[in-house]
Design a protein around this motif. Structure first.
Motif, PDB file in Angstrom:
ATOM      1  N   THR A 164      37.776  23.447   4.475  1.00  8.30           N
ATOM      2  CA  THR A 164      37.644  23.220   3.035  1.00  8.30           C
ATOM      3  C   THR A 164      38.660  24.064   2.263  1.00  8.30           C
ATOM      4  O   THR A 164      39.304  23.587   1.326  1.00  8.30           O
ATOM      5  CB  THR A 164      36.215  23.570   2.572  1.00  8.30           C
ATOM      6  OG1 THR A 164      35.271  22.767   3.295  1.00  8.30           O
ATOM      7  CG2 THR A 164      36.055  23.321   1.077  1.00  8.30           C
ATOM      8  N   ILE A 165      38.797  25.341   2.667  1.00  7.53           N
ATOM      9  CA  ILE A 165      39.760  26.218   1.990  1.00  7.53           C
ATOM     10  C   ILE A 165      41.184  25.703   2.185  1.00  7.53           C
ATOM     11  O   ILE A 165      41.999  25.734   1.258  1.00  7.53           O
ATOM     12  CB  ILE A 165      39.611  27.660   2.508  1.00  7.53           C
ATOM     13  CG1 ILE A 165      38.234  28.225   2.142  1.00  7.53           C
ATOM     14  CG2 ILE A 165      40.716  28.556   1.963  1.00  7.53           C
ATOM     15  CD1 ILE A 165      37.951  29.586   2.717  1.00  7.53           C
ATOM     16  N   ARG A 166      41.489  25.199   3.399  1.00  8.18           N
ATOM     17  CA  ARG A 166      42.837  24.662   3.643  1.00  8.18           C
ATOM     18  C   ARG A 166      43.122  23.451   2.755  1.00  8.18           C
ATOM     19  O   ARG A 166      44.219  23.320   2.203  1.00  8.18           O
ATOM     20  CB  ARG A 166      42.987  24.291   5.120  1.00  8.18           C
ATOM     21  CG  ARG A 166      43.225  25.483   6.038  1.00  8.18           C
ATOM     22  CD  ARG A 166      43.728  25.037   7.406  1.00  8.18           C
ATOM     23  NE  ARG A 166      42.707  24.299   8.140  1.00  8.18           N
ATOM     24  CZ  ARG A 166      41.820  24.854   8.946  1.00  8.18           C
ATOM     25  NH1 ARG A 166      41.825  26.171   9.136  1.00  8.18           N
ATOM     26  NH2 ARG A 166      40.931  24.114   9.576  1.00  8.18           N
ATOM     27  N   ARG A 167      42.124  22.564   2.638  1.00  6.77           N
ATOM     28  CA  ARG A 167      42.326  21.387   1.796  1.00  6.77           C
ATOM     29  C   ARG A 167      42.549  21.788   0.341  1.00  6.77           C
ATOM     30  O   ARG A 167      43.422  21.247  -0.343  1.00  6.77           O
ATOM     31  CB  ARG A 167      41.123  20.450   1.900  1.00  6.77           C
ATOM     32  CG  ARG A 167      41.022  19.722   3.237  1.00  6.77           C
ATOM     33  CD  ARG A 167      40.151  18.482   3.108  1.00  6.77           C
ATOM     34  NE  ARG A 167      38.826  18.799   2.658  1.00  6.77           N
ATOM     35  CZ  ARG A 167      37.796  19.077   3.452  1.00  6.77           C
ATOM     36  NH1 ARG A 167      37.955  19.056   4.767  1.00  6.77           N
ATOM     37  NH2 ARG A 167      36.611  19.366   2.959  1.00  6.77           N
ATOM     38  N   ILE A 168      41.747  22.747  -0.114  1.00 11.10           N
ATOM     39  CA  ILE A 168      41.903  23.194  -1.508  1.00 11.10           C
ATOM     40  C   ILE A 168      43.264  23.873  -1.693  1.00 11.10           C
ATOM     41  O   ILE A 168      43.917  23.720  -2.727  1.00 11.10           O
ATOM     42  CB  ILE A 168      40.757  24.134  -1.890  1.00 11.10           C
ATOM     43  CG1 ILE A 168      39.418  23.376  -1.868  1.00 11.10           C
ATOM     44  CG2 ILE A 168      40.978  24.757  -3.260  1.00 11.10           C
ATOM     45  CD1 ILE A 168      38.221  24.252  -2.129  1.00 11.10           C
TER      46      ILE A 168
END
Length: 603
Positions: free
Chosen positions: A174-178
């Motif tokens: 999720t952090i990578r996508r954001i």
């Protein structure tokens, strides 16, 4: 080569470079801070979920481990498995990689949510002596895991552990996508900002060039003064043009007209009335707000003292600042207006006084507030002086010899203690009101079950009601939603309302606590009694501080006169409303509303 140097020295180029560099630095700093806070937020939220899950399991699973400590292991495993299936909620939050293990006091797994049955009876070593979070990296898969171990104790003895482990892969993903989205947004923002900065720079420099050319054309005459030109960019050329423009009389005239228009605009839009007069007191300037405050038309040239109707007019010319007050409609308290008038002499620099300005300010509300403040101080002083006088008189009686009579001394000390308690309650209520007024009182709002809260409130007063033979009933009309409120503060409101109902309801009377759902999502709670009631003339002031219908009776029953004021402040802080209805001699109903929880708030 000459054109290139001129372009580099231009304001447009400097603005573009500086703004692009600032934008890049700002976006980098924001990105680093955002990603750091985002990771911290997700990990904190995940820890809270694991902690909440462990707390939910602790009581019932711990009881099961203690109950079956020496019993059949199959029954223990079966009961623990059923509890896990019933109470584990993490999987419902798409955390499919979360595993919950229940360990006995020796570290053997006796229950698990893992699909691998081989996990059962496995033993974990190096278990901590307190509740612990830890990170683990799986060398086989390369995935990181967050683990939480919580001890379960009964009667001070360890009965087992709750071990919860969840994968951090989804959180990292999720952090990578954001992060990817943030990078894309940064690139788009940088491109857009650069384009807009170029347009902005051209918007600034192009008019400057035009103004320079126009000023040069207008000032093609004689001039003596010059402005130092320290650069060759657009600003420098503008300075050269204004060397010509500075001597032009038309500029001075235009500036004078502009200042006059500004002054007229300021006067027209001021929130205070303004009247300017000459040395003889004839009006030369006025604004609309002055006419509105005085409720009359003001004509230029009219004597100012005819307009203001002062009780003590002063002599002219005015040499120093003066203040006075004008009270209009004094015979009607509802329509009374108090106007503060400040007279200031007009003295041009180095000259004598040429007139004066009267500034009219509506201070009606300030005066009312000041009067309320004085009344409040007087009430507090009176409320404190009464118990202090009683305490002093009884202490003097004890000092005069009553202390040697045990029975009389005991009674005097009891009265003294009661009066001291009364002052303590009064000061406590005043401090709470002060915190509420200053918005410093903290409200720990969360989802609250209305039925449970009202049942506990009724239980707290059941004994008092039985002593006075008062019938206390709780009526909940339908299934109520949970409310979003501070449980302690609402309990304080309920205690105050029910306590008042018990105090003012005679023996054999009845009290009802009613809760119902209102249209619009609010929950209404009412406390109704068959007590002595409140006269209609007092209902409008019942929530005022220190206001009592029957002062002697209220003091005898121990009231401070602040309870309903505190209740009103608490309910309003919850975005609810509180109201009272009463029929003298028949009873009183006090109702208040609280907002129901919406799904987003509950989660």
């Amino acid at each position: 080569m000459k054109k290139w140097t001129e372009y580099v020295n231009s304001v447009q180029w400097k603005l573009v470079v500086i703004y692009i560099l600032l934008t890049i630095m700002a976006m980098q700093l924001i990105g680093v801070f955002f990603i750091s806070r985002l990771q911290s937020y997700y990990l904190t939220d995940l820890r809270n979920d694991l902690h909440s899950q462990a707390n939910m399991l602790s009581d019932r699973v711990g009881n099961a481990l203690q109950k079956h400590k020496y019993g059949a292991k199959e029954e223990r495993t079966k009961e623990i498995t059923e509890l896990l299936n019933l109470l584990v909620f993490l999987k419902s939050k798409d955390q499919t990689s979360t595993v919950v293990n229940i360990l006995d006091e020796k570290g053997f797994i006796v229950g698990t949510t893992s699909s691998k049955q081989s996990e059962m009876k496995k033993r974990l070593f190096n278990l901590p002596a307190k509740n612990t979070f830890s990170f683990r990296s799986d060398p086989a898969t390369g995935q990181d895991y967050l683990s939480y171990i919580q001890l379960m104790k009964r009667d001070g003895r360890l009965v087992g552990y709750i071990h919860i482990e969840t994968s951090l892969e989804k959180t990292y993903e999720t952090i990578r996508r954001i992060t990817e989205i943030l990078i894309k947004i940064t690139a788009v923002a940088l491109f857009t900002t650069g384009f807009l900065i170029i347009i902005l720079a051209r918007t600034i420099t192009t008019p400057v060039k035009e103004i320079t050319e126009q000023a040069t054309a207008m000032a093609a005459g004689d001039f003596d003064r010059q402005v130092d030109v320290r650069s060759k960019d657009e600003i420098g050329r503008l300075a050269m043009a204004f060397n010509h423009l500075a001597s032009h009389l038309r500029t001075a005239i235009a500036q004078k007209e502009e200042e006059k228009e500004k002054l007229e605009s300021v006067l027209a839009n001021m929130s205070d009335g303004v009247i300017a007069a000459d040395r003889t007191g004839k009006v030369i300037v006025k604004n609309n707000w002055a006419e509105k405050l005085l409720d009359r038309k003001i004509e230029l040239g009219e004597p100012i003292f005819d307009i203001l109707s002062l009780s003590e007019p002063f002599s002219l010319p005015l040499l120093e600042e003066r203040q006075t007050f004008l009270e209009r409609n004094a015979n009607d308290p509802e329509e009374t207006t108090i106007i503060k008038i400040t007279f200031t002499p007009i003295k041009p620099h180095g000259q004598e006084e040429v007139g004066f300005v009267a500034v009219l300010e509506d201070v009606t509300e300030q005066e009312k507030l000041d009067r309320q403040r004085k009344d409040f101080v007087a009430n507090v002083s009176h409320e404190l002086r009464t118990p202090l006088t009683t305490i002093k008189s009884y202490l003097e009686a004890l000092d005069d010899g009553a202390i040697h009579e045990p029975e009389l001394a005991s009674r005097f000390l009891k009265v003294t203690r009661q009066e001291a308690d009364r002052m303590t309650r009064l000061i406590s209520d005043l401090l709470q009101l002060s915190r509420l007024d200053a918005k410093k009182s903290r409200f720990n709002k969360k989802a609250v079950q209305v039925e449970e809260m009202l049942e506990e409130a009724a239980d707290r007063f059941a004994f008092q009601c039985r002593e006075k033979s008062i019938s206390l009933t709780l009526c909940i009309t339908d299934k109520l939603p949970r409310v979003y409120a501070d449980r302690d503060k609402i309990d304080q409101v309920l205690d105050n309302l029910i306590s008042n109902a018990v105090k003012y309801t005679p023996e054999g009377g009845s009290i009802a606590i009613v809760a119902a759902k209102r249209p619009g999502g609010m929950v209404e709670i009412s406390v109704a009694d068959t007590g002595i009631g409140i006269p209609k003339k007092d209902l409008g002031r019942i929530f005022e501080r220190f206001y009592r219908v029957d002062k002697a009776r209220s003091r005898r029953l121990g009231g401070t006169g602040l309870g309903l004021s505190i209740a009103k402040e608490i309910i309003q802080a919850h975005e609810g409303e509180i109201e009272i209805d009463s029929i003298y001699g028949k009873g009183t109903i006090v109702s208040f509303t609280l907002p129901a929880c919406v799904p987003e708030v509950v989660q």
